[in-house]
Design an enzyme around this catalytic site. Structure first.
Site, PDB file in Angstrom:
ATOM      1  N   ARG A 102       0.830  -1.207   0.000  1.00 60.62           N
ATOM      2  CA  ARG A 102       0.000   0.000   0.000  1.00 60.62           C
ATOM      3  C   ARG A 102       0.861   1.253   0.000  1.00 60.62           C
ATOM      4  O   ARG A 102       0.574   2.218  -0.726  1.00 60.62           O
ATOM      5  CB  ARG A 102      -0.913  -0.006   1.220  1.00 60.62           C
ATOM      6  CG  ARG A 102      -1.676   1.294   1.434  1.00 60.62           C
ATOM      7  CD  ARG A 102      -2.577   1.223   2.648  1.00 60.62           C
ATOM      8  NE  ARG A 102      -3.215   2.507   2.904  1.00 60.62           N
ATOM      9  CZ  ARG A 102      -2.890   3.343   3.882  1.00 60.62           C
ATOM     10  NH1 ARG A 102      -1.913   3.011   4.723  1.00 60.62           N
ATOM     11  NH2 ARG A 102      -3.518   4.473   4.039  1.00 60.62           N
ATOM     12  N   ASN A 107     -15.837  -3.176   7.755  1.00 59.81           N
ATOM     13  CA  ASN A 107     -14.530  -2.960   8.375  1.00 59.81           C
ATOM     14  C   ASN A 107     -14.683  -2.069   9.612  1.00 59.81           C
ATOM     15  O   ASN A 107     -15.085  -0.910   9.496  1.00 59.81           O
ATOM     16  CB  ASN A 107     -13.585  -2.312   7.361  1.00 59.81           C
ATOM     17  CG  ASN A 107     -12.142  -2.290   7.839  1.00 59.81           C
ATOM     18  OD1 ASN A 107     -11.859  -2.373   9.028  1.00 59.81           O
ATOM     19  ND2 ASN A 107     -11.210  -2.174   6.903  1.00 59.81           N
ATOM     20  N   HIS A 131     -25.648 -20.764   5.064  1.00 61.05           N
ATOM     21  CA  HIS A 131     -25.421 -22.203   4.934  1.00 61.05           C
ATOM     22  C   HIS A 131     -26.334 -22.852   3.894  1.00 61.05           C
ATOM     23  O   HIS A 131     -26.084 -23.975   3.437  1.00 61.05           O
ATOM     24  CB  HIS A 131     -25.624 -22.889   6.292  1.00 61.05           C
ATOM     25  CG  HIS A 131     -24.756 -24.082   6.505  1.00 61.05           C
ATOM     26  ND1 HIS A 131     -24.291 -24.861   5.466  1.00 61.05           N
ATOM     27  CD2 HIS A 131     -24.261 -24.654   7.632  1.00 61.05           C
ATOM     28  CE1 HIS A 131     -23.554 -25.848   5.942  1.00 61.05           C
ATOM     29  NE2 HIS A 131     -23.515 -25.748   7.264  1.00 61.05           N
ATOM     30  N   ASP A 166     -21.509 -24.712   1.822  1.00 58.37           N
ATOM     31  CA  ASP A 166     -21.085 -25.587   2.909  1.00 58.37           C
ATOM     32  C   ASP A 166     -19.741 -25.102   3.445  1.00 58.37           C
ATOM     33  O   ASP A 166     -19.051 -24.281   2.822  1.00 58.37           O
ATOM     34  CB  ASP A 166     -20.969 -27.029   2.417  1.00 58.37           C
ATOM     35  CG  ASP A 166     -22.333 -27.629   2.079  1.00 58.37           C
ATOM     36  OD1 ASP A 166     -23.314 -27.225   2.726  1.00 58.37           O
ATOM     37  OD2 ASP A 166     -22.386 -28.484   1.183  1.00 58.37           O
TER      38      ASP A 166
END
Length: 432
Positions: A247, A354, A405, A409
């Site tokens: 970065r 975040n 779900h 999986d």
């Protein structure tokens, strides 16, 4: 003479309230001009012109509740101007078809202001007295969320239509009445007494009632829906030493262009690349089928004063880091000023949340239906490690994937998170 029609602004929208006209009869109109503000149960959106010409007639007045597809104005060459404006129409029947005529006049557009609790209510017949219930989608939604029976609310709008202000006043009156009821001494219940429903939370004299914004109300509804989804969590610890250095190098090279990328921009780009490699994760659940999406559209959760918004970076896997950085900053700015369009908040296939900037080490994010996954990112934390026999510290970030779900999986989701971790630890692969 083209008609301007009420557009469909969301998948669930059936009608909208034309809350305010931005143009008047006789005005010159250009394609893209904002003609009016449309209010749905989710947000207030702009109604844009799709034709050039002169605004010749307004078919509904401000405050009218209009079904999708119904005409609201006419644009022409100026030879058929109807200066007297729109006349009130008959009340609309529930669930009117898209091609129906314009509906009854609603309350004139007013700012969303919470009136004082002691504001006198005009002596307008209630819906219970008239047998009719005329109200906007937003007023119905707010009333439902606060347990207000709209049949008992006196509407102050034209023809007794119930406005947002009427519902806000009813909410304040209800809360004032609840706080004024004295609490009687509790009698001892018999040992064999039948169970009773739990009482609502007590309201003390120093309790402060905070009205709920539209954004907060929609967030509450969607998060409640999210909790009904069977989901699980996977966490990885990412060594971000190279990512941080990468970065810094990129920002140095982009300094002349005035562009600066953040770690979050790198997470957006890396997630998009990983999603392209794992199309099974770039999916959602829909009516008993799994929908895999061709486009990789990454939503970025943004905290605002009114609540959480998720603008979407479309086709993030095809955009450069610089483009992603520029777009996310622009979208975040629009979110904080309440200027995001519905299109800028739609179409997401995956979300990133975040909280690292708040010093949160790790957390689990709530799914953003109907998306199959959301990534929670914590703060960079220095941890001890042994390198070439020497004790050093390296920066790490905990990332947690919340998964639907029904769509994925554990092994499939784990493979995605593993590959995402590799991308973040070898950041050159993010841009290749």
């Amino acid at each position: 003479m083209p008609d301007v029609i009420m557009p469909r602004l969301s998948d669930t929208m059936e009608e909208g309230e034309l809350s305010r006209w931005m143009k008047q009869v006789g005005d010159e109109i250009h394609k893209g001009d904002v003609l009016a503000e449309i209010e749905t149960d989710k947000a207030t959106m702009d109604l844009e012109a799709f034709d050039n010409g002169i605004l010749e007639q307004l078919l509904v007045v401000a405050g009218a509740l209009v079904p999708i597809g119904a005409p609201v104005a006419r644009i022409g060459d100026g030879s058929n101007i109807v200066a007297e404006g729109a006349a009130p129409a008959a009340p609309a029947a529930p669930a009117a078809p898209a091609a129906a005529a314009p509906v009854a006049v609603a309350a004139a557009a007013t700012p969303t202001v919470i009136p004082p609790a002691d504001t006198p209510t005009p002596a307008t017949p209630t819906a219970a007295q008239t047998g009719e219930l005329r109200t906007s989608p937003l007023a119905r939604k707010i009333g439902r969320e606060h347990g207000i029976d709209l049949h008992t609310v006196a509407g102050t709008g034209p023809q007794g239509r119930i406005t947002r202000t009427d519902v806000d006043r009813a909410i304040l009156a209800q809360e004032a009445a609840a706080s004024a009821v004295p609490t009687a001494p509790r009698a001892a219940a018999p040992a064999a007494a039948a169970p009773v429903a739990a009482a609502p939370a007590a309201v003390s004299a120093d309790s402060v009632s905070v009205p709920v914004s539209r954004i907060r109300a929609v967030t509450a509804r969607r998060l409640t829906e999210s909790q009904a989804v069977p989901h699980f969590f996977l966490t990885n610890v990412v060594n971000v030493e190279r990512l941080v250095a990468f970065r810094a190098d990129v920002n140095e090279s982009l300094a002349a262009l005035g562009t600066k990328i953040s770690l979050n921009d790198l997470f957006v780009r890396a997630s998009a690349v990983a999603l392209r490699a794992h199309p099974e994760v770039n999916a959602s659940w829909g009516d008993g089928v799994i929908l895999r999406h061709d486009h990789v559209n990454v939503g970025v959760a943004v905290a605002t004063d009114d609540g959480l918004l998720v603008p979407v970076v479309t086709d993030a896997d095809q955009k450069s880091l610089g483009a992603i950085a520029t777009e996310t900053r622009a979208l975040a700015g629009l979110a904080r000023t309440g200027s995001l369009s519905l299109a800028q908040m739609s179409g997401g296939t995956f979300t990133i949340s975040n909280l690292g900037m708040f010093g949160i080490d790790s957390f689990t994010a709530v799914l953003n239906p109907p998306e199959a996954g959301i990534l929670a990112i914590g703060a960079a934390t220095d941890v001890p490690a042994v390198r070439d026999g020497v004790l050093v510290t390296i920066p790490t970030v905990k990332i947690t994937l919340t998964v639907d779900h029904r769509v994925l999986d554990g092994a499939v989701a784990a493979a995605f998170l593993r590959d995402l971790t590799i991308l973040l630890e070898e950041p050159l692969r993010i841009v290749l």
